[in-house]
Scaffold this active site. Sequence first.
Site, mmCIF file in Angstrom:
data_model
loop_
_atom_site.group_PDB
_atom_site.id
_atom_site.type_symbol
_atom_site.label_atom_id
_atom_site.label_comp_id
_atom_site.label_asym_id
_atom_site.label_seq_id
_atom_site.Cartn_x
_atom_site.Cartn_y
_atom_site.Cartn_z
ATOM 1 N N ASP A 154 0.861 -1.188 0.000
ATOM 2 C CA ASP A 154 0.000 0.000 0.000
ATOM 3 C C ASP A 154 0.898 1.238 0.000
ATOM 4 O O ASP A 154 1.126 1.873 1.018
ATOM 5 C CB ASP A 154 -0.929 0.002 1.209
ATOM 6 C CG ASP A 154 -2.031 1.046 1.093
ATOM 7 O OD1 ASP A 154 -2.086 1.748 0.056
ATOM 8 O OD2 ASP A 154 -2.835 1.174 2.023
ATOM 9 N N HIS A 206 -7.614 0.844 7.440
ATOM 10 C CA HIS A 206 -7.935 2.209 7.006
ATOM 11 C C HIS A 206 -9.202 2.703 7.705
ATOM 12 O O HIS A 206 -10.111 1.920 7.986
ATOM 13 C CB HIS A 206 -8.135 2.253 5.488
ATOM 14 C CG HIS A 206 -6.887 1.936 4.723
ATOM 15 N ND1 HIS A 206 -6.892 1.575 3.398
ATOM 16 C CD2 HIS A 206 -5.589 1.924 5.115
ATOM 17 C CE1 HIS A 206 -5.652 1.362 2.998
ATOM 18 N NE2 HIS A 206 -4.843 1.560 4.021
ATOM 19 N N TYR A 207 -9.251 4.008 7.939
ATOM 20 C CA TYR A 207 -10.406 4.541 8.661
ATOM 21 C C TYR A 207 -10.514 6.045 8.458
ATOM 22 O O TYR A 207 -9.563 6.712 8.040
ATOM 23 C CB TYR A 207 -10.293 4.257 10.171
ATOM 24 C CG TYR A 207 -9.048 4.834 10.815
ATOM 25 C CD1 TYR A 207 -8.958 6.196 11.121
ATOM 26 C CD2 TYR A 207 -7.951 4.024 11.111
ATOM 27 C CE1 TYR A 207 -7.814 6.727 11.694
ATOM 28 C CE2 TYR A 207 -6.810 4.549 11.685
ATOM 29 C CZ TYR A 207 -6.738 5.902 11.968
ATOM 30 O OH TYR A 207 -5.609 6.428 12.525
ATOM 31 N N GLY A 259 -4.055 5.562 16.262
ATOM 32 C CA GLY A 259 -4.211 4.504 17.251
ATOM 33 C C GLY A 259 -5.007 3.349 16.679
ATOM 34 O O GLY A 259 -5.000 3.086 15.485
ATOM 35 N N MET A 293 -8.884 1.216 16.683
ATOM 36 C CA MET A 293 -10.309 1.502 16.833
ATOM 37 C C MET A 293 -10.672 1.466 18.324
ATOM 38 O O MET A 293 -10.637 0.433 18.967
ATOM 39 C CB MET A 293 -11.099 0.437 16.062
ATOM 40 C CG MET A 293 -12.593 0.666 16.004
ATOM 41 S SD MET A 293 -13.355 -0.552 14.898
ATOM 42 C CE MET A 293 -12.990 -2.085 15.791
ATOM 43 N N HIS A 308 4.504 4.830 13.390
ATOM 44 C CA HIS A 308 3.342 5.210 12.564
ATOM 45 C C HIS A 308 2.017 4.808 13.183
ATOM 46 O O HIS A 308 0.966 5.279 12.755
ATOM 47 C CB HIS A 308 3.460 4.607 11.172
ATOM 48 C CG HIS A 308 2.927 3.204 11.025
ATOM 49 N ND1 HIS A 308 3.382 2.138 11.763
ATOM 50 C CD2 HIS A 308 1.949 2.706 10.217
ATOM 51 C CE1 HIS A 308 2.725 1.047 11.408
ATOM 52 N NE2 HIS A 308 1.855 1.352 10.481
ATOM 53 N N GLY A 325 0.801 -0.869 15.943
ATOM 54 C CA GLY A 325 1.474 -2.103 15.553
ATOM 55 C C GLY A 325 0.690 -3.317 16.007
ATOM 56 O O GLY A 325 0.260 -3.407 17.164
#
EC number: 6.5.1.8
Length: 514
Positions: free
Chosen positions: A128, A236-237, A412, A414, A437, A440
């Site tokens: 990605d 992804h969010y 962070g 969800m 990032h 993890g």
Amino acid sequence: MVATQAETRRTYDEQESSYITKLSPYHYRIEKGFVPHMRVPGVFYVNAALRTLLDEELRAYSERGGAGGGFLPAVKQIANVAALPGIVRHSVAMPDVHSGYGFAIGNVAAFDVADPEAVVSPGGVGFDINCGVRLLRTNLMERDVVGVKEQLAQALFDHIPVGVGSQGIIPTTSKDLAGALELGMDWSVREGYAWPEDKEHCEEAGRMLGADPSRVSPRAKKRGLPQMGTLGAGNHYAEIQVVDEVYDKVAARKMGIDRVGQVCVMIHSGSRGLGHQVATDALTAMERAMARDGIALNDRQLACARIGSKEGQDYLAAMACAANFAWVNRSSMTFLCRQAFAKMFHATPEALDMHVVYDVSHNIAKVEEHVVDGALRTLLVHRKGATRAFPPHHPLLPVDYQLTGQPVLVGGTMGTASYVLTGTDRGMADAFGSTCHGAGRAKSRNAARTKLDYQQVLDQLKTKGIAIRVASPKLVMEEAPESYKDVDDVIETCHQAGISKKCVRLRPIAVIKG
């Protein structure tokens, strides 16, 4: 004779004590010899709790005798990267490090562009390409949205296409796609999907200049064409968040997010199917190039090519296109997000102060200048699940952030906090201007699906006051906080190690996922 588990564990412990040196409570070095052919040491940043997770992964691998499916343990991957031709100083990993394809996720490595043997590896960028994070601020406060939180979450879910097969609502022709691949956010500004000032607060100003759409395969373009302005799935969010705590008031004020309770929006997405195909195409070409050029690797997932070779240059030009596509994608979703808020609050996005705080990539390879052994050198820096974190006064930072350092956006999980950090001089010197990032993963997606209960996860989010909209129920388990490391541990490690500095903590109140 077959070794017992106790003997295998003892062998692992001996190996650890021989090759892994503790430099500080947050910093470890993997000495040369841990895996064959290491050219430089490896280093990783973890605290005691995060170190335990890495040890358990490596011990389990040792007890299997090195067998079993999946990726190599992260520590071995860090060391294998240290064996790549042309690597300088060290292979470095961030506190959120975990196993990935070739490179560990959280791994950073730099290669000397002037070295004819130096390589570029798609595994050091990821499938990605330019997966990254964008943060929008607003002048709304939590009290303004708490009564309409569910409606606002639904409005975002309705405006932004989500899920594996989602298609964008931004009209895109083949000509548009070519423009987006070459121009990045310049295309978005030209077409009216971004404000001109958005570019100023984006890494690379939202455009990598080396992009050449002719190096992107027809299949990659076909996959990307319908996906402009789509969130995708996986981790992804889009999240509605509120400022929960401010650690650095001066830097937070510069970013316009210095009030506790202030509403922000975080968008985490990448280059979708186009980037995945660019990586796949490059790996196929590079396997042939390695056979031709006699490049031997510890792990075939580290497939690479000389930077100056046709394969290396083709990949870098196509990767730049995919990076530009990702910036256009996040810009398109910003446009849709601004529309959703404007309709909900009967005000223009400008009146709501919906400016971009910053936009950062955490899956990319870029040519940068760094000081190595006292000399300024031009390096190709691979960041795979790691964020650029340049310090104050760096010439590539926007004027707004020259005195505070680059904003670093760390998503962070969800239901748990996200953070804004700032870059530091130590991070520049020790980690090629890089930091973590995210949280993890601590559990594989399959393990999360089998060990977590869908309704229980939803109930926990509801208890925390978090509205959720999700396209696929299985993602609720895969992306539950229990599937990840403790993001607070990750952030505190970066802060204490000095590779980045805490600025703002953000708490989610609504989550939109694929």
